[in-house]
Each structure stands twice: as C-alpha cells, then as structure tokens.
Scaffold this motif. Structure first.
Motif, PDB file in Angstrom:
ATOM      1  N   GLN A 114       0.838  -1.201   0.000  1.00  0.00           N
ATOM      2  CA  GLN A 114       0.000   0.000   0.000  1.00  0.00           C
ATOM      3  C   GLN A 114       0.875   1.254   0.000  1.00  0.00           C
ATOM      4  O   GLN A 114       0.587   2.229  -0.682  1.00  0.00           O
ATOM      5  CB  GLN A 114      -0.905  -0.033   1.226  1.00  0.00           C
ATOM      6  CG  GLN A 114      -1.842   1.140   1.363  1.00  0.00           C
ATOM      7  CD  GLN A 114      -2.769   0.975   2.556  1.00  0.00           C
ATOM      8  OE1 GLN A 114      -2.971  -0.120   3.051  1.00  0.00           O
ATOM      9  NE2 GLN A 114      -3.319   2.064   3.030  1.00  0.00           N
ATOM     10  N   THR A 115       1.947   1.227   0.795  1.00  0.00           N
ATOM     11  CA  THR A 115       2.914   2.333   0.802  1.00  0.00           C
ATOM     12  C   THR A 115       4.006   2.024  -0.215  1.00  0.00           C
ATOM     13  O   THR A 115       4.393   0.869  -0.389  1.00  0.00           O
ATOM     14  CB  THR A 115       3.529   2.496   2.194  1.00  0.00           C
ATOM     15  OG1 THR A 115       4.050   1.236   2.626  1.00  0.00           O
ATOM     16  CG2 THR A 115       2.477   2.949   3.198  1.00  0.00           C
ATOM     17  N   GLY A 145       1.503  10.400  -7.004  1.00  0.00           N
ATOM     18  CA  GLY A 145       1.255   9.151  -6.283  1.00  0.00           C
ATOM     19  C   GLY A 145       1.147   7.957  -7.216  1.00  0.00           C
ATOM     20  O   GLY A 145       1.679   6.875  -6.937  1.00  0.00           O
ATOM     21  N   SER A 168      -4.871   2.065  -2.334  1.00  0.00           N
ATOM     22  CA  SER A 168      -5.612   2.677  -1.225  1.00  0.00           C
ATOM     23  C   SER A 168      -5.224   4.126  -0.971  1.00  0.00           C
ATOM     24  O   SER A 168      -6.040   4.924  -0.517  1.00  0.00           O
ATOM     25  CB  SER A 168      -5.406   1.878   0.061  1.00  0.00           C
ATOM     26  OG  SER A 168      -5.840   0.563  -0.102  1.00  0.00           O
ATOM     27  N   ASN A 169      -3.963   4.464  -1.221  1.00  0.00           N
ATOM     28  CA  ASN A 169      -3.493   5.816  -0.907  1.00  0.00           C
ATOM     29  C   ASN A 169      -3.691   6.809  -2.043  1.00  0.00           C
ATOM     30  O   ASN A 169      -3.295   7.967  -1.927  1.00  0.00           O
ATOM     31  CB  ASN A 169      -2.000   5.778  -0.545  1.00  0.00           C
ATOM     32  CG  ASN A 169      -1.765   5.105   0.790  1.00  0.00           C
ATOM     33  OD1 ASN A 169      -2.660   4.999   1.606  1.00  0.00           O
ATOM     34  ND2 ASN A 169      -0.547   4.635   1.013  1.00  0.00           N
TER      35      ASN A 169
END
Length: 351
Positions: free
Chosen positions: A82-83, A136, A162-163
């Motif tokens: 996710q990150t 992103g 998600s981010n």
C-alpha cells in the motif's frame, strides 16, 4: 506452471485463530483477488503466501514447490505494498534496480531488466527523477516496476491503490490490468473495494472472518451468490434486503405490502426469509405510499433511497432526466423472477 495452492491453511496468534482452514487453487497466469471487509483476513492470507507471516498449519505450494517453511526470498514472489517504500535519495532507475544490485546482478543485466520494466509501465520519461518529483500514481508504478525486475513467479498486491485519489485509482486499475495482460504472470491482489475486484479479477475469493465464503468469476458471484453476505458485498450499490415470510407457497413482503410468487421450492409457511433485489432491477414511479428519503445524483445515474412503511430502505437506480427528489411520494416495482431469497436464520441462498 506457477499456480498457487493453499491446503487447509490456518493462522493463529497464540490462542486466537484468524485464518480457518482455507483451501484454494489459483491457476497459472490467473488474476485472483481476495476481497472482503476490514478484518476478514485477506492481507494476513496474502502475507502468509509471501512468507511474511508464519503459517500455523496447512500447506502453501507455489508451482510444484512446498514453500510453507521457506524464507520470503526463496519463494519466487514479489510484493507491492500500500505504501510505496521508495528510497527518496535514489532516482526511479536506481530504485527499480537496487534489489538486483544488492544481489550482485551484472550491471548490463540490471540495465536491461529496468529498461523492460520501464517500457511496460511507461516510465521512460521519469527514470532520472527522484520520488519527490513524482505523483502518487507514478510512485506506485515505480513500486510495481521494482517488483517486475525481479522476474517473480507470482506477484502479490496488498491494497496498492488505497493511498491514491479516485481518479488515480481508476487510472492505476487500468495500468495493472494491462500489466497482467502483457506479462501473463500469476497475480494475487488484496482489496476491500469490490469495484476493484470486479474490474480486475479472473477469480474473486470472498472472505469473511478468516473463512472463504465463495470463489468464482466476478459475474458468477454477482449473478449467483451462495449466501446473503456475498450477495450484499458483490455489486455497487449493495443489494437491497427486505424481510419476508413464506405464506401459502408465496412470499409476503410487509414493507411493500406485496406478495410475490417465485419459481423455486419454498420452505414451510411461516418461515422467515430475506428478499434480495438489486437497485438496477427496481423501477420507481411517481405517487404511491412510499417516500424518497435521499437522492444521490451522479450525472448519468442517480441512486434514490426510498423509505418503506416498516422503516426498511430500498435503493433504486434511476437513469434519464426525470428523477425523483427528496420527499416525493413514490411506488416501487420489480420482476419477482429477479428476486433472490435467503434463509433468515442461516443466510444461505434458497434455490
């Protein structure tokens, strides 16, 4: 062949069991999505495949190798988190090739692998940039590129979008689908977003409380759910559920003051059931005993929330220019053959 097989896989933290005997076959080259609400065990199961969580019992096989007790680096998998976890002082090119460099790969081979990953992900114009100069979505592409250069047998994605904001999520969904089509590798993808699951997956695995509720192709789960949980989770907006009672071989729905006949065997009179009908299968007309509580206008479509006489709510999909507004008196209709029935006690589908 590099499929993934889980055989009676169990995960415990002390006396607490969070994964309950999961059995699953993922075919070579298949895009499999684990989906379910928060806390259902989907990320834990993915981390067990990766080797980041120890398997308490059962067996994990990748290709023809039992990897249950292998270290993560030995399993032939690459994971996208996710990150982004990019090194801020390195360029895109250096980030993608760093793992290979640390493992002693020749410089020419690293260059070739990074160039191929960059081509696939359309990163050629950004290779000299550092992460701070990227959006992103671009950073996530670099993270995926770092996985590609390793040449894994299986790609693992843990909620990678998600981010991102809504527009970038759509863009990256397309990118990941295109990536799978181009490289043809086995991919396992975790998300709580059933729209991502429906648009990306060859196979969806619906999880709840550490157990598999149903496995199947996206449209199969949508058209033919095994239980109320799957029916409500797959589809956006969610399926409507109204309380019903079997009465003289038909189903009485008090919320709509209506009795419907259905073409399926029914349990005994007096049996409580849940009546499921999807928003797109309902029609709404002006004037009637029901009231519009809320209308969500989304441009080409609106979702109209209607309150019934029993206080239960029904969401209806509306298209066209003439749409209902809050407070309007309305009537609802649907084809009884579109209805799905679920046992009120077990939530199992009645067929």
């Amino acid at each position: 062949m590099t499929g993934v097989t889980l055989q009676n896989v169990i995960k415990k933290y002390g006396d607490i069991q969070v994964i309950h005997g999961v059995d699953l076959e993922i075919d070579d080259g298949e895009f499999c999505v684990f989906v379910g609400p928060s806390g259902c065990g989907k990320s834990t199961l993915l981390r067990m495949v990766a080797g980041l969580e120890e398997t308490s019992a059962g067996q994990i096989v990748i290709g023809e190798r039992d990897v249950t007790r292998m270290e993560p680096a030995e399993r032939g998998v690459a994971m996208v988190f996710q990150t982004y976890a990019l090194y801020p002082h390195m360029t895109v090119k250096e980030n993608m090739g760093f793992g290979l460099k640390m493992n002693g790969y020749p410089k020419a081979e690293i260059e070739a692998k990074v160039a191929e990953a960059s081509r696939i992900l359309k990163l050629d114009d950004y290779l000299k940039r550092k992460p701070s100069a990227l959006s992103g979505g671009q950073r996530q592409r670099v993270s995926i590129g770092r996985a590609i250069v390793r040449g894994p047998e299986v790609f693992l994605f843990d909620e990678p979008l998600s981010n991102l904001d809504a527009e970038l999520r759509v863009e990256m969904r397309v990118e990941i689908a295109r990536l799978h089509k181009e490289i043809g590798a086995t991919m396992i993808y975790v998300t709580h977003d059933q729209v991502e699951a429906m648009t990306l997956a060859d196979k969806i695995v619906v999880l709840r409380a550490g157990r598999i509720e149903q496995v199947g192709a996206p449209l199969d789960l949508y058209r033919d759910p095994d239980n109320k949980f799957v029916a409500g989770f797959i589809g956006s907006p969610s399926m409507n559920f109204l309380n019903g009672v079997v009465d003289k071989g038909a189903v009485r729905i008090d919320a709509l003051d209506r009795t419907i006949s259905v073409a399926m065997p029914l349990p005994a009179d007096g049996t409580a059931v849940h009546v499921g009908i999807r928003p797109e299968q309902c029609t709404i007309t002006r004037d009637g005993p029901l009231t519009v509580d809320l209308s969500e206008a989304l441009g080409g479509v609106s979702y109209t929330h209607v309150v019934t006489s029993t206080g239960e709510k029904v969401v209806v999909e509306e298209r066209g220019l003439d749409r209902m507004r809050e407070g309007d008196p309305v009537s609802l209709d649907f084809d009884p053959q579109d209805v799905m029935l679920f046992d009120a006690a077990t939530e199992a589908r009645l067929r």
